[in-house]
Design a protein around this motif. Structure first.
Motif, mmCIF file in Angstrom:
data_model
loop_
_atom_site.group_PDB
_atom_site.id
_atom_site.type_symbol
_atom_site.label_atom_id
_atom_site.label_comp_id
_atom_site.label_asym_id
_atom_site.label_seq_id
_atom_site.Cartn_x
_atom_site.Cartn_y
_atom_site.Cartn_z
ATOM 1 N N GLN A 153 50.994 -33.930 66.700
ATOM 2 C CA GLN A 153 49.816 -34.542 67.330
ATOM 3 C C GLN A 153 49.303 -33.627 68.428
ATOM 4 O OE1 GLN A 153 51.729 -38.357 68.239
ATOM 5 N NE2 GLN A 153 50.169 -39.426 67.021
ATOM 6 N N ARG A 197 41.836 -34.063 61.282
ATOM 7 C CA ARG A 197 43.023 -33.707 60.500
ATOM 8 C C ARG A 197 43.050 -32.197 60.361
ATOM 9 N NH1 ARG A 197 45.884 -37.530 57.848
ATOM 10 N NH2 ARG A 197 44.962 -39.597 57.583
ATOM 11 N N GLY A 216 48.781 -30.624 58.705
ATOM 12 C CA GLY A 216 49.174 -32.030 58.706
ATOM 13 C C GLY A 216 49.096 -32.694 60.069
ATOM 14 N N ARG A 245 37.770 -49.917 68.996
ATOM 15 C CA ARG A 245 36.600 -50.266 69.793
ATOM 16 C C ARG A 245 36.877 -51.596 70.482
ATOM 17 N NH1 ARG A 245 31.863 -47.564 69.217
ATOM 18 N NH2 ARG A 245 31.636 -46.176 67.415
ATOM 19 N N TRP A 270 33.772 -41.354 67.247
ATOM 20 C CA TRP A 270 33.250 -42.589 67.840
ATOM 21 C C TRP A 270 32.530 -42.229 69.119
ATOM 22 C CZ3 TRP A 270 37.212 -41.881 64.936
ATOM 23 C CH2 TRP A 270 37.504 -42.831 63.941
ATOM 24 N N LEU A 317 42.546 -45.722 66.512
ATOM 25 C CA LEU A 317 41.386 -45.738 67.375
ATOM 26 C C LEU A 317 40.748 -47.115 67.399
ATOM 27 C CD1 LEU A 317 39.432 -42.665 67.914
ATOM 28 C CD2 LEU A 317 38.230 -44.851 67.941
ATOM 29 N N GLY A 365 41.288 -45.958 54.513
ATOM 30 C CA GLY A 365 40.586 -44.821 55.100
ATOM 31 C C GLY A 365 39.217 -45.146 55.649
ATOM 32 N N THR A 375 54.049 -41.010 62.068
ATOM 33 C CA THR A 375 53.184 -40.493 63.128
ATOM 34 C C THR A 375 51.799 -41.082 62.875
ATOM 35 O OG1 THR A 375 54.461 -38.435 63.115
ATOM 36 C CG2 THR A 375 52.282 -38.370 64.178
ATOM 37 N N ALA A 376 51.190 -41.667 63.899
ATOM 38 C CA ALA A 376 49.867 -42.256 63.689
ATOM 39 C C ALA A 376 49.034 -42.170 64.949
ATOM 40 C CB ALA A 376 49.989 -43.714 63.250
ATOM 41 N N THR A 377 47.756 -41.936 64.749
ATOM 42 C CA THR A 377 46.800 -42.059 65.837
ATOM 43 C C THR A 377 45.812 -43.142 65.441
ATOM 44 O OG1 THR A 377 47.087 -39.734 66.430
ATOM 45 C CG2 THR A 377 45.134 -40.841 67.263
ATOM 46 N N PRO A 433 37.058 -47.593 58.986
ATOM 47 C CA PRO A 433 37.173 -48.494 60.128
ATOM 48 C C PRO A 433 37.182 -49.941 59.659
ATOM 49 C CG PRO A 433 35.359 -46.916 60.428
ATOM 50 C CD PRO A 433 35.814 -46.802 59.019
ATOM 51 N N PRO A 490 34.917 -40.918 57.958
ATOM 52 C CA PRO A 490 35.540 -39.599 58.072
ATOM 53 C C PRO A 490 34.768 -38.595 57.211
ATOM 54 C CG PRO A 490 37.179 -41.270 57.470
ATOM 55 C CD PRO A 490 35.837 -41.907 57.335
ATOM 56 N N TRP A 494 44.940 -43.156 61.460
ATOM 57 C CA TRP A 494 45.366 -41.998 60.694
ATOM 58 C C TRP A 494 46.870 -41.881 60.785
ATOM 59 C CZ3 TRP A 494 41.083 -42.885 63.015
ATOM 60 C CH2 TRP A 494 39.886 -42.476 62.421
ATOM 61 N N GLY A 495 47.514 -41.741 59.653
ATOM 62 C CA GLY A 495 48.962 -41.638 59.685
ATOM 63 C C GLY A 495 49.446 -40.472 58.858
ATOM 64 N N THR A 496 50.608 -39.976 59.198
ATOM 65 C CA THR A 496 51.246 -38.923 58.408
ATOM 66 C C THR A 496 52.744 -39.178 58.389
ATOM 67 O OG1 THR A 496 51.403 -37.550 60.401
ATOM 68 C CG2 THR A 496 49.545 -37.126 58.937
ATOM 69 N N THR A 530 42.433 -45.013 72.295
ATOM 70 C CA THR A 530 43.225 -44.256 71.331
ATOM 71 C C THR A 530 44.702 -44.560 71.570
ATOM 72 O OG1 THR A 530 41.632 -42.469 71.645
ATOM 73 C CG2 THR A 530 43.627 -41.940 70.413
ATOM 74 N N LEU A 533 38.392 -37.469 66.104
ATOM 75 C CA LEU A 533 39.706 -37.361 65.495
ATOM 76 C C LEU A 533 39.688 -36.356 64.353
ATOM 77 C CD1 LEU A 533 42.010 -40.220 65.609
ATOM 78 C CD2 LEU A 533 42.118 -38.722 63.608
ATOM 79 N N ILE A 574 47.535 -34.343 63.477
ATOM 80 C CA ILE A 574 46.371 -35.155 63.826
ATOM 81 C C ILE A 574 45.982 -34.792 65.256
ATOM 82 C CG2 ILE A 574 45.516 -37.500 64.149
ATOM 83 C CD1 ILE A 574 47.836 -38.431 62.308
ATOM 84 N N SER A 618 40.540 -48.131 63.527
ATOM 85 C CA SER A 618 40.685 -47.058 62.549
ATOM 86 C C SER A 618 42.066 -46.441 62.761
ATOM 87 C CB SER A 618 39.614 -45.986 62.750
ATOM 88 O OG SER A 618 38.320 -46.567 62.701
#
Lengths: 334, 334, 334, 334
Positions: free
Chosen positions: A146, A215, A219, C215, A194, C213, C322, C209-211, C324, A324, C194-196, C223, A213, A221, C192
């Motif tokens: 990250q 990618r 891999g 509103r 955003w 987001l 994938g 691992t994720a970010t 929002p 995205p 994003w993960g890996t 975030t 955000l 983020i 929203s």
């Protein structure tokens, strides 16, 4: 023997490069500055005693000029870089190269065919703090998972400037896209964004606050936080989390003095804006351009400049369409 | 029109002044450097392309030289400053002016009678961090109650150097005496000192570690902690406690990058030694000398140089005799 | 007279609540603990001398028990809270209330009709550091523009645990959704994510691992950065940027001791994991539950628990699809 | 089975020990508190529901009391410790044991002959931060060269208190003498001291600001900086410089929240005074006393208490006579 520079543009950035060329970077000398604005020219004559001209066309190809720095308004960049390439003159061009990728791609093709030198002016790559971060990330962190870039200005630009700047992501985030590429060594594959407008001076339809955000090919983020206003001042931080730990580039403190009183312990705010925060970086950038002319690495390259624009355009589209956007949509035509 | 400098001495400090005069300080130019050592002269010729001479006497009174910087071995300082005064040439002399107060007092009298300019080379006064501390102390702290200076070198000097340096307090603490006077604006009235020898390379009879205690005219008590070795590196901190709070000058960090791993969060060591830590201060010192020649304040003055020597001699006596020594014992003969 | 607690579940969290009830929170006493696992029961008998039972049904309605803490596996939460509500017994339920929003909504309706007390176990709200952040944000920051929560675990849980946990966002991010709502006082409107998967032990199809987001109703963008592994340790930070400045909750340092050596200045890593980091928060949570039973505010409420689950489900959907996802998609049926 | 405590004195410290014994330290219970002041007794009855008595003589030898904590005015300490020793009751006595070394030495002899237990109440030894410092110094620093203790109160005590306290060094520095002995593991051999009176409320003839200098048996030089007033608050720092590096115990921050605005980045002041700063230390002290009664180490011992008084008396003499005073002058009669 010094590298004799011609500078196109005598605005804030052009004037900064001119002063550095005149006084602060060994092996570089200031030959001439071109700007249509008489007041801007006069100021440089007074301050630096440099030769000036209203017409940039006079500078390109002038045999007293070894290399060019393009620091003019964005809509002149492509034309000027093209002329430099045609004249076989090395050029350092401020970001963005252009806001139209087709134009940029044509330009890069031309530079490649002519075999001339083109560097893009991402000054932050020459900041010693950011360079240290990149080195330690590469040496100590292993896989990168990250990334976060926080990049906030002390105050919004004039409304008229913001209205012509092509949007927050093209104007401001473009630097941070390059920061992410520089620190990680990876390409950006997808952008989401955003934005909100929270300040009265923001033009209708524009964002003044955005979180973007990314990618990356490896891999990871990445998140970029931008804001046009920050009471603390110019906020420039980067954080990288990976296998081996977490590395931080914090704000630089202009003084090591702290004062404690009944309200606690107080540290100074960061340097007020980019001119102060990246003063050393601008000098190092010019020195790197000097070295590139004599065979050193020409980085950040034209490709680096192109990819940051591609990411910014993808970000603007993501902002508008609420989805995205892959950078594939902005691949060079083949 | 630049101030044309002649520099007496091409050692570490002389070379530093020469490089600053040649490249780094606007309004100053390097005219000539004198040093009896041929290797030292050759090095400067190669690096700076400067004129050189083995004889300092050739430089004093040379009409191409507007002002002098004395950076020779200590035992030449008085003679060279005297010659400069007699020639009516402004002079910036490295610390100490001399190690004999009678000689210094004679010198100051001569300078006063000739009406020439003498500055003492306490470079730390030009450090922006220390200057910020002093300003904030003056503005925010009111009465000053306690002061502490921590000043440690990364590693001891060669044994032969230490044996000829006149003792730890004359060689090292002398800077810190001036720091206390500068930050507080008060005179030192009494000095006590404790020393120990803890390192194998320390010459017999010398101290490598000392804590020195000062009384000041404003009633404050100051402590100076010195050590010839510090694993952390060149440790330069000042702390002032007063009515309005406590102000700190911490060590400067060369980078804002920190890395966190399983052992915790790691910050970089301070700049390795005085050349790096006080690089900006040396340049500002030369700029202040330039300004003093054209009417600016000549500070630190010869008197400042004298008082630091007086405090150092009082400290050496306190160390030897194990008692508080008043500076009255070192007052100028009247 | 103490509030007599029955605790359902003798696992890690149940045992922590039991020990706090027995020893650490004034005005609370531990009456009985229910757990089907004999070893877990025996451990608590040995450590705390408490009464135990294999059947949780024996505890609900037991007249010696004034209030219940539900710290059982997630799939029992709803049934146990329902039984407590039917028996008119106040209940503090660990997060999540359930992973099915329809079940939660039925539960909240029932609790409302019965007029009983339900608190959700978001322990971080009782952390004094986070509470200080919230207070200062409310008092000093004015409009909130951007929020960031960094929440990383020292190491991934056992693979079998991760496989049954309902996904990273339901298991881990759920706390951070509540943190955002708590610190800003706003509702989440859109998520929203994003993960890996970067670690070998992560089950197929899961992210480590994720970010994420968000509103918020007040226009702020938040975030959340999560990772199952962090070499630095349990990384718990929050940053809020708004009109009046930027406020930070940094990692807590377990010691004020720092050591400087040739590699720099070293600070200790943060407390190893949530039991240590939030030790005071768990005690304060139980004290708040005690006060809620006698008329204090019942916060975080069942609604707070519901909204965090809704955000987590929206996040999981955003991760899968994938795009929002608005929280409207998870509004209560009316 | 708990250790049943009797506490002599219901003032600020006695009340603190009583509350800890009643609620906060496992394995300890509060049996009775003695104090001649009815208001103080009533307060403890209300707050803790404890038994009380006006006469301390009733408590010593009471068979319901296993051990005693002496927290009465200093002039009662010796008599009460003597009575406890004669009754064979373990005792934890607040500092100072007495202000007369002959009395202390008689007391230590009696305790040794009776074979009873005496601990001195230097609470800071149980502070986890200071204990961490000591461990790291022992493990990582090798030879210790310089030590510094900064110890400043937020505000001076009432004038009448200061007038009866026996001087700044006996009242305040005594803790810091013990800190130096604890952190280094060395004995103090010589004390010098400088004091000034800078605050209007300071009684005539007393110092409110002092810097004290110590020589230690291992050759280290230690400095103690004390001041009765500090705008920043209760300032408690220790710094140790040695062969392997420099170790710092900084002030503890009560919160990890920092706020940045146009004036910079602000951290909270330290905990307001000793009750807050050393809250955990007071609990750990009582737990250590509990363990000492059942065979654990009785530290800090009576000898530790004696040596701090000897250093304080040497310091007062040094202050008065303006000379270094060796602790030999205060050796026990043999």
């Amino acid at each position: 023997m010094s590298l004799r520079l011609g500078i196109l543009g005598a605005g804030r950035i052009g004037g900064l490069h001119a002063a550095n060329a005149a006084h602060a970077v060994p092996g570089v000398s200031l030959e001439i500055v071109a700007d249509p604005d008489e007041a801007a020219r006069s100021r440089l004559v007074d301050e630096l005693g440099t030769a000036v001209t209203p017409r940039w066309e006079d500078v390109v190809g002038d045999e007293r000029v070894d290399a060019l720095v393009v620091a003019s308004p964005t809509d002149l960049h492509a034309e000027q870089v093209r002329a430099a390439a045609d004249a076989g003159t090395p050029v350092l061009c401020e970001k963005p190269l252009d806001t139209d990728l087709a134009v940029i791609d044509e330009l890069l093709g031309r530079v490649a065919r002519r075999g001339t030198l083109l560097m893009t002016g991402f000054n932050r790559r020459f900041d010693p703090h950011l360079a240290t971060l990149r080195d330690r990330v590469a040496r100590e962190l292993g896989d990168i998972w990250q990334v976060r870039v926080t990049s906030r200005d002390p105050a919004p630009p004039p409304t008229e400037y913001a209205a012509r700047a092509g949007g927050l992501l093209v104007d401001m985030t473009i630097h941070d896209f390059d920061t992410v590429r520089f620190v990680t060594g990876s390409e950006i594959t997808e952008v989401s964004a955003w934005g909100t407008a929270r300040m009265p001076e923001t033009p209708t339809g524009e964002a003044d606050t955005a979180t973007t955000l990314l990618r990356l090919t490896d891999g990871a983020i990445a998140t970029i936080e931008n804001c046009r206003r920050s009471a603390l001042g110019y906020d420039q931080r980067v954080e990288v989390h990976g296998e081996g730990g977490t590395a931080f580039m914090d704000n630089v403190e202009p003084t090591s003095v702290r004062v404690g009183d009944g309200d606690g312990l107080h540290r100074a705010p960061p340097p007020p804006f980019f001119v102060e925060r990246y003063a050393a970086a601008y000098r190092a950038e010019l020195a790197a351009f000097r070295d590139a002319v004599t065979g050193g690495p020409a980085q950040p390259s034209g490709w680096d400049g192109r990819q940051a624009v591609a990411a910014a355009l993808a970000g603007q589209r993501a902002l508008t369409e609420g989805r995205p956007v892959r950078l594939d949509e902005f691949a060079p035509a083949t």
